[in-house]
Design an enzyme around this catalytic site. Structure first.
Site, PDB file in Angstrom:
ATOM      1  N   ARG A   1      -3.642   4.156   3.001  1.00  0.00           N
ATOM      2  CA  ARG A   1      -3.793   2.765   3.405  1.00  0.00           C
ATOM      3  C   ARG A   1      -2.467   2.027   3.353  1.00  0.00           C
ATOM      4  O   ARG A   1      -1.631   2.277   2.482  1.00  0.00           O
ATOM      5  CB  ARG A   1      -4.832   2.044   2.559  1.00  0.00           C
TER       6      ARG A   1
ATOM      7  N   GLY B   1       0.834  -1.196   0.000  1.00  0.00           N
ATOM      8  CA  GLY B   1       0.000   0.000   0.000  1.00  0.00           C
ATOM      9  C   GLY B   1       0.862   1.237   0.000  1.00  0.00           C
ATOM     10  O   GLY B   1       1.465   1.576  -1.002  1.00  0.00           O
ATOM     11  N   PHE B   2       0.893   1.923   1.141  1.00  0.00           N
ATOM     12  CA  PHE B   2       1.649   3.167   1.297  1.00  0.00           C
ATOM     13  C   PHE B   2       1.222   4.203   0.272  1.00  0.00           C
ATOM     14  O   PHE B   2       2.057   4.825  -0.388  1.00  0.00           O
ATOM     15  CB  PHE B   2       3.167   2.918   1.205  1.00  0.00           C
ATOM     16  N   HIS B   3      -0.088   4.385   0.134  1.00  0.00           N
ATOM     17  CA  HIS B   3      -0.596   5.395  -0.779  1.00  0.00           C
ATOM     18  C   HIS B   3      -2.054   5.709  -0.462  1.00  0.00           C
ATOM     19  O   HIS B   3      -2.688   5.021   0.323  1.00  0.00           O
ATOM     20  CB  HIS B   3      -0.466   4.942  -2.238  1.00  0.00           C
ATOM     21  N   ALA B   4      -2.540   6.761  -1.086  1.00  0.00           N
ATOM     22  CA  ALA B   4      -3.963   7.131  -1.071  1.00  0.00           C
ATOM     23  C   ALA B   4      -4.358   7.370  -2.519  1.00  0.00           C
ATOM     24  O   ALA B   4      -3.499   7.428  -3.405  1.00  0.00           O
ATOM     25  CB  ALA B   4      -4.187   8.392  -0.236  1.00  0.00           C
TER      26      ALA B   4
END
Length: 147
Positions: free
Chosen positions: A107, A58-61
């Protein structure tokens, strides 16, 4: 049926979708239908599996994309962050429970069981320009949206 929960006294609402299990003594079945038990048109479906131990994803929006994540086998955990509050441990471990992730929510997924299969339904086709991959930039965008 979308169930909203306040987790551990936090104000950020977590939205779960409980899917009706159909079937009989021979089999269990869950039907997924866009604009019925999924609150958007489904443009893309993907799944994550064979995740190595101690890997976080993830590590993004997303600016516009909405998703429903369903752990169809095994388990995993989610961290969700709206730029103001963070909920560190949301467990998905039932194939009849989906996690609705709205736009502008950071997330991260982690603690995947060895047998985990995480299915994700997305409201849009893949578009790299919709991703926010830097957390500080995400927070600046959230603050700009709120003003």
């Amino acid at each position: 049926c979308i169930i909203q929960k306040l987790i551990q006294g936090k104000k950020m609402k977590i939205k779960f979708i409980n899917f009706e299990i159909k079937g009989d003594e021979r089999v269990s079945l869950i039907a997924i239908e866009e604009l019925k038990n999924i609150p958007f048109e489904i443009k893309r479906v993907y799944y994550i599996f064979n995740t190595k131990p101690n890997v976080r994803r993830g590590f993004h929006a997303h600016k516009n994309l909405k998703q429903v994540a369903i752990c169809v086998k095994g388990s995993c955990k989610f961290l969700l962050d709206n730029g103001k509050e963070r909920i560190d441990e949301i467990v998905l471990n039932k194939p009849n429970k989906g996690l609705l992730i709205e736009e502008m929510i950071w997330r991260e997924m982690y603690d995947f069981s060895e047998d985990c299969v995480l299915l994700v339904l997305a409201s849009e086709f893949y578009d790299e320009s919709d991703y926010i991959r830097d957390y500080e930039e995400f927070v600046r965008m959230v603050e700009g949206v709120k003003k």
